[in-house]
Design a protein around this motif. Structure first.
Motif, PDB file in Angstrom:
ATOM      1  N   GLU A 127       0.675  -0.982  -0.333  1.00 29.69           N
ATOM      2  CA  GLU A 127      -0.103  -0.211  -0.034  1.00 29.69           C
ATOM      3  C   GLU A 127       0.528   0.812   0.035  1.00 29.69           C
ATOM      4  O   GLU A 127       0.121   2.117  -1.036  1.00 29.69           O
ATOM      5  N   GLU A 128       1.889   1.714   0.871  1.00 32.80           N
ATOM      6  CA  GLU A 128       2.824   2.439   0.847  1.00 32.80           C
ATOM      7  C   GLU A 128       3.767   2.387  -0.605  1.00 32.80           C
ATOM      8  O   GLU A 128       4.042   3.899  -1.088  1.00 32.80           O
ATOM      9  N   HIS A 129       4.116   1.010  -1.084  1.00 29.37           N
ATOM     10  CA  HIS A 129       5.011   1.665  -2.772  1.00 29.37           C
ATOM     11  C   HIS A 129       3.655   2.649  -4.020  1.00 29.37           C
ATOM     12  O   HIS A 129       4.299   2.565  -4.507  1.00 29.37           O
ATOM     13  N   VAL A 130       2.228   1.780  -3.715  1.00 26.60           N
ATOM     14  CA  VAL A 130       1.435   1.681  -4.823  1.00 26.60           C
ATOM     15  C   VAL A 130       1.862   3.716  -4.714  1.00 26.60           C
ATOM     16  O   VAL A 130       1.367   4.576  -6.144  1.00 26.60           O
ATOM     17  N   ILE A 131       1.394   4.132  -3.611  1.00 26.96           N
ATOM     18  CA  ILE A 131       1.860   5.809  -3.543  1.00 26.96           C
ATOM     19  C   ILE A 131       3.051   6.502  -4.354  1.00 26.96           C
ATOM     20  O   ILE A 131       3.340   7.323  -5.334  1.00 26.96           O
ATOM     21  N   ASN A 132       4.327   5.914  -3.953  1.00 27.42           N
ATOM     22  CA  ASN A 132       5.793   6.177  -5.089  1.00 27.42           C
ATOM     23  C   ASN A 132       5.791   5.676  -5.686  1.00 27.42           C
ATOM     24  O   ASN A 132       6.159   6.607  -6.735  1.00 27.42           O
ATOM     25  N   LYS A 133       5.807   4.222  -6.362  1.00 23.83           N
ATOM     26  CA  LYS A 133       5.855   3.493  -7.573  1.00 23.83           C
ATOM     27  C   LYS A 133       4.843   2.828  -7.771  1.00 23.83           C
ATOM     28  O   LYS A 133       4.774   1.691  -8.382  1.00 23.83           O
ATOM     29  N   PRO A 134       3.748   3.340  -9.014  1.00 25.32           N
ATOM     30  CA  PRO A 134       2.853   3.273  -8.920  1.00 25.32           C
ATOM     31  C   PRO A 134       2.591   2.281 -10.121  1.00 25.32           C
ATOM     32  O   PRO A 134       2.042   1.010  -9.758  1.00 25.32           O
ATOM     33  N   ASP A 135       3.962   2.090 -10.970  1.00 24.89           N
ATOM     34  CA  ASP A 135       3.668   0.926 -12.063  1.00 24.89           C
ATOM     35  C   ASP A 135       4.527   0.260 -11.836  1.00 24.89           C
ATOM     36  O   ASP A 135       4.269  -0.392 -12.526  1.00 24.89           O
TER      37      ASP A 135
END
Length: 162
Positions: free
Chosen positions: A127-135
Motif C-alpha cells: 500500500e505504501e509503494h503504490v503511492i511512490n511507485k505505482p507502475d
C-alpha cells in the motif's frame, strides 16, 4: 529449452545469489547461511553494500542475479518494505521463467500464505509503494505471489546472533 539451459549454465558466474532484507536477517540467519554455503565451497553473490532509501539498484546487482544458477530468497517480515528487494525479486522470477533459474524461498518468520496473498506486514508495504511507485507495484506483487507458490523452507522460532 535445452539450448537456452545449457547456455545459461555456461554464463553462470555464481552458484547462489542471496536476496534478503538486511535489517531483518543480515546478522543472524542470513549470516549463518552465507557462512555455511561458503564453508562448503559454494560461490555466493552476497551484496555487502547497503542501499540508501530510494536509491536504485546497481545494474551490476541485476547482472549478478542473471549470472547465478540458484537464487535463495529469504522472505522476512520487512522484505516487501524494500523497493530494492522487490526489484531483485522481480528480476529473480524473470530469470526463473526465462532461464530456468532455480529459486528457493525461505519463509523466515512469515506465513507463506501471507506472501502468496500479500497479507500481514506485506499488505501495508505494498500500500505504501503504490503511492511512490505505482507502475512497479503490479510487477512486484506478481513476483511476490509467484514466489509464494513455490515450495520452500518455513523457518519459525528464534536464531541467536552466535
Amino acid at each position: 529449452m535445452a539450448s537456452s539451459s545449457s547456455s545459461f549454465r555456461q554464463l553462470a558466474k555464481y552458484q547462489v545469489f542471496l536476496s534478503f532484507r538486511g535489517e531483518d536477517t543480515r546478522h543472524n540467519f542470513t549470516g549463518h547461511l552465507l557462512k555455511a554455503l561458503k564453508d562448503n565451497g559454494i560461490a555466493v553473490f552476497f551484496d555487502e553494500e547497503r542501499l540508501e532509501k530510494g536509491e536504485e539498484l546497481n545494474p551490476a546487482l541485476l547482472k549478478a542475479i542473471s549470472a547465478s544458477k540458484i537464487s535463495i530468497v529469504i522472505l522476512s517480515k520487512d522484505y516487501a518494505s524494500s523497493k530494492s528487494c522487490l526489484t531483485e525479486l522481480a528480476k529473480i522470477m524473470e530469470c526463473k521463467r526465462a532461464m530456468a533459474q532455480i529459486v528457493l524461498p525461505i519463509f523466515y518468520h512469515v506465513d507463506p500464505s501471507d506472501v502468496r496473498k500479500h497479507g500481514g506486514s506485506f499488505k501495508e508495504s505494498f500500500e505504501e509503494h503504490v503511492i511512490n511507485k505505482p507502475d512497479e507495484v503490479e510487477r512486484w506483487k506478481a513476483a511476490f505471489a509467484e514466489i509464494g507458490q513455490l515450495k520452500g523452507w518455513h523457518i519459525v522460532g528464534h536464531f541467536s546472533d552466535r
